[in-house]
Structures are given as C-alpha cells and as structure tokens.
Write a protein that holds these residues in place. Sequence first.
Motif, PDB file in Angstrom:
ATOM      1  N   MET A  76       7.718  -1.840 -14.445  1.00  0.00           N
ATOM      2  CA  MET A  76       9.018  -1.322 -13.674  1.00  0.00           C
ATOM      3  C   MET A  76      10.119  -2.295 -14.120  1.00  0.00           C
ATOM      4  SD  MET A  76      10.076   0.670 -11.452  1.00  0.00           S
ATOM      5  CE  MET A  76       8.539   1.934 -11.113  1.00  0.00           C
ATOM      6  N   THR A  77       9.774  -3.419 -13.947  1.00  0.00           N
ATOM      7  CA  THR A  77      10.875  -4.481 -14.131  1.00  0.00           C
ATOM      8  C   THR A  77      11.744  -4.189 -15.521  1.00  0.00           C
ATOM      9  OG1 THR A  77       9.965  -6.158 -12.885  1.00  0.00           O
ATOM     10  CG2 THR A  77      11.704  -6.830 -14.429  1.00  0.00           C
ATOM     11  N   ALA A  78      10.787  -3.999 -16.750  1.00  0.00           N
ATOM     12  CA  ALA A  78      11.296  -3.572 -18.050  1.00  0.00           C
ATOM     13  C   ALA A  78      12.153  -2.462 -18.112  1.00  0.00           C
ATOM     14  CB  ALA A  78      10.076  -3.443 -19.213  1.00  0.00           C
ATOM     15  N   CYS A  79      11.564  -1.378 -17.494  1.00  0.00           N
ATOM     16  CA  CYS A  79      12.560  -0.107 -17.271  1.00  0.00           C
ATOM     17  C   CYS A  79      13.722   0.101 -16.698  1.00  0.00           C
ATOM     18  CB  CYS A  79      11.533   1.010 -16.675  1.00  0.00           C
ATOM     19  SG  CYS A  79      10.113   1.541 -17.642  1.00  0.00           S
ATOM     20  N   ILE A  80      13.977  -0.972 -15.586  1.00  0.00           N
ATOM     21  CA  ILE A  80      15.160  -1.280 -14.760  1.00  0.00           C
ATOM     22  C   ILE A  80      16.126  -2.128 -15.779  1.00  0.00           C
ATOM     23  CG2 ILE A  80      16.023  -2.257 -12.970  1.00  0.00           C
ATOM     24  CD1 ILE A  80      13.607  -1.818 -11.373  1.00  0.00           C
ATOM     25  N   ILE A  81      15.476  -2.928 -16.587  1.00  0.00           N
ATOM     26  CA  ILE A  81      16.476  -3.845 -17.277  1.00  0.00           C
ATOM     27  C   ILE A  81      16.834  -2.929 -18.471  1.00  0.00           C
ATOM     28  CG2 ILE A  81      16.518  -5.671 -19.031  1.00  0.00           C
ATOM     29  CD1 ILE A  81      14.421  -7.225 -17.183  1.00  0.00           C
ATOM     30  N   LEU A  82      15.957  -1.992 -18.990  1.00  0.00           N
ATOM     31  CA  LEU A  82      16.480  -1.058 -20.009  1.00  0.00           C
ATOM     32  C   LEU A  82      17.398  -0.117 -19.780  1.00  0.00           C
ATOM     33  CD1 LEU A  82      13.124  -0.683 -21.898  1.00  0.00           C
ATOM     34  CD2 LEU A  82      15.088  -1.903 -22.889  1.00  0.00           C
ATOM     35  N   HIS A  83      17.055   0.433 -18.377  1.00  0.00           N
ATOM     36  CA  HIS A  83      18.111   1.103 -17.725  1.00  0.00           C
ATOM     37  C   HIS A  83      19.564   0.700 -17.502  1.00  0.00           C
ATOM     38  CE1 HIS A  83      19.752   4.025 -14.596  1.00  0.00           C
ATOM     39  NE2 HIS A  83      19.988   3.117 -13.988  1.00  0.00           N
ATOM     40  N   ASN A  84      19.587  -0.536 -17.078  1.00  0.00           N
ATOM     41  CA  ASN A  84      20.986  -1.114 -16.980  1.00  0.00           C
ATOM     42  C   ASN A  84      21.570  -1.392 -18.236  1.00  0.00           C
ATOM     43  OD1 ASN A  84      20.638  -1.044 -14.113  1.00  0.00           O
ATOM     44  ND2 ASN A  84      20.219  -3.115 -13.918  1.00  0.00           N
ATOM     45  N   MET A  85      20.777  -1.706 -19.324  1.00  0.00           N
ATOM     46  CA  MET A  85      21.281  -1.940 -20.364  1.00  0.00           C
ATOM     47  C   MET A  85      22.289  -0.570 -21.132  1.00  0.00           C
ATOM     48  SD  MET A  85      18.629  -4.270 -22.445  1.00  0.00           S
ATOM     49  CE  MET A  85      19.416  -4.437 -23.954  1.00  0.00           C
ATOM     50  N   ILE A  86      21.645   0.495 -20.838  1.00  0.00           N
ATOM     51  CA  ILE A  86      21.930   2.020 -21.186  1.00  0.00           C
ATOM     52  C   ILE A  86      23.352   2.009 -20.334  1.00  0.00           C
ATOM     53  CG2 ILE A  86      21.584   4.364 -21.397  1.00  0.00           C
ATOM     54  CD1 ILE A  86      18.802   3.625 -21.802  1.00  0.00           C
ATOM     55  N   ILE A  87      23.044   1.872 -18.974  1.00  0.00           N
ATOM     56  CA  ILE A  87      24.350   2.006 -18.209  1.00  0.00           C
ATOM     57  C   ILE A  87      25.573   1.303 -18.739  1.00  0.00           C
ATOM     58  CG2 ILE A  87      25.098   1.699 -15.786  1.00  0.00           C
ATOM     59  CD1 ILE A  87      23.407   4.112 -15.983  1.00  0.00           C
ATOM     60  N   GLU A  88      25.190  -0.124 -19.055  1.00  0.00           N
ATOM     61  CA  GLU A  88      26.451  -0.931 -19.503  1.00  0.00           C
ATOM     62  C   GLU A  88      27.010  -0.450 -20.757  1.00  0.00           C
ATOM     63  OE1 GLU A  88      27.215  -5.802 -19.974  1.00  0.00           O
ATOM     64  OE2 GLU A  88      25.218  -5.063 -19.792  1.00  0.00           O
ATOM     65  N   ASP A  89      26.022  -0.136 -21.494  1.00  0.00           N
ATOM     66  CA  ASP A  89      26.519   0.436 -22.902  1.00  0.00           C
ATOM     67  C   ASP A  89      27.308   1.803 -23.020  1.00  0.00           C
ATOM     68  OD1 ASP A  89      26.573  -0.221 -25.769  1.00  0.00           O
ATOM     69  OD2 ASP A  89      24.907   1.390 -26.239  1.00  0.00           O
ATOM     70  N   GLU A  90      26.971   2.597 -21.923  1.00  0.00           N
ATOM     71  CA  GLU A  90      27.687   3.913 -21.712  1.00  0.00           C
ATOM     72  C   GLU A  90      28.847   3.647 -21.052  1.00  0.00           C
ATOM     73  OE1 GLU A  90      24.939   6.461 -19.973  1.00  0.00           O
ATOM     74  OE2 GLU A  90      23.812   6.911 -21.695  1.00  0.00           O
ATOM     75  N   ARG A  91      29.235   2.423 -20.248  1.00  0.00           N
ATOM     76  CA  ARG A  91      30.090   2.524 -19.367  1.00  0.00           C
ATOM     77  C   ARG A  91      31.344   2.086 -20.136  1.00  0.00           C
ATOM     78  NH1 ARG A  91      29.244  -2.768 -15.708  1.00  0.00           N
ATOM     79  NH2 ARG A  91      27.704  -1.286 -14.788  1.00  0.00           N
TER      80      ARG A  91
END
Length: 210
Positions: free
Chosen positions: A131-146
């Motif tokens: 779950m922690t890894a999925c949240i970190i990857l999710h935030n990385m995607i959000i930051e990249d798309e931002r």
Amino acid sequence: MLGSIDCMHWKWKNCPTAWQDMYTGHVHEPTIILEAIASKDLWIWHAFFGLPGSLNDINVLDRSHIFEDLAEGRGPEVRYTINGNKKKYFATAQESVRKDVERAFGVLQSRFAMVRGPSRFWDLHTMKYIMTACIILHNMIIEDERELHMEGEHFDTDVAIPIITPNRSRSSTLREFIQVHKQIRDKQVHFQLQNDLVEHLWQMHGSDRN
C-alpha cells in the motif's frame, strides 16, 4: 484540508481465521483500513494504514498520528482568519474536499489492480509495504502530470490579487485543543474520569437496584 480525511477498506481474502472477527466491520468481510488526506489534485499527503476494519472512523482517527504535531504545538506558521458565516463556509469546503479524497481512492485503485481486489497475502507487514509503494507511485504520477497541466494553464494578470495578512499568534481554540488532547492521553486523568462516571451512574441508578 483536514475536512478531506477519509478511510478506505482493503479486503483481506486470506485473513487468518482467528483474526476474522477483529477485522470484520460494516463491509461484512475482513478488511484493513487506509486513512488518507488528499488535495484537490489528488496528491495524497497523509496516509495511515494497518488498522482492522472493525474500527469506525473516530477510532481510526484516535490511533492516527495526524494530530501528533498539532498536539505538541507544532504546525504551519501561517494561519488565516475566515470572516463571515464560518459554519456555512466550512460545510461547503468540507463537502468539496471530501470528494477529492474519494476520487483519490478511486484513482489509486484504478491504477493498481493489486489494491483494487482482495488481498491474497497472509502477512500484514507485506500488505503495508504494498500500500505504501502504491501511494508513493501514485504521488509520483500526480507530480509528473501536474507539470503538464501547469504548462497549458493561462492566468489573467489583470485580476487583482487579494492581500492576505497572516496571523502567527496561537489562537485560544488551538491552545484549548492541545490542553484537552493532553488530558485525554493522560492515564491518571483517564482513570479519574472513569471513576467519576461510575460514581455518577451509581448515584443515579444504584438506589433503584436496592
């Protein structure tokens, strides 16, 4: 953004039989709770995972570390004062940000099928790492798309920017919250309140049993 706090239940298919009652709540299946806070762009900036699904949101919040810094008097240096109808403003803002965290849960599950379906792992620590890894990857995607979204945005420079004067003094409401929070965590105060409650109930209903 504290109004956006919410909980998501991850079903635990291979929950040990001895733990099933403890992890079974309103979902009627063993689940593990993820408490999270997300901003409007779906960035998850607080996550607390691992509590059994039988707990309600209040119990999860009590065990979470979200208020630890605030209880110790640490927090953002800038605090804003809201003028006008505070209750109406807060209700409207809470309704809006509540949808943000629900959308974040939906996007998280759509991106990672592992947390969308029931977990087949036996070890709780392994599930926490996933779950922690999925949240970190999710935030990385959000930051990249931002950054991509910001490139296509155009701002009207003719609109006047309001001047906001920050108030850095600690409000009485915050001081009261810190004081009450520490009293609740104090064992002696807890036992004293418990004994007072027992004495109060005995005075009200004890004579009826004689």
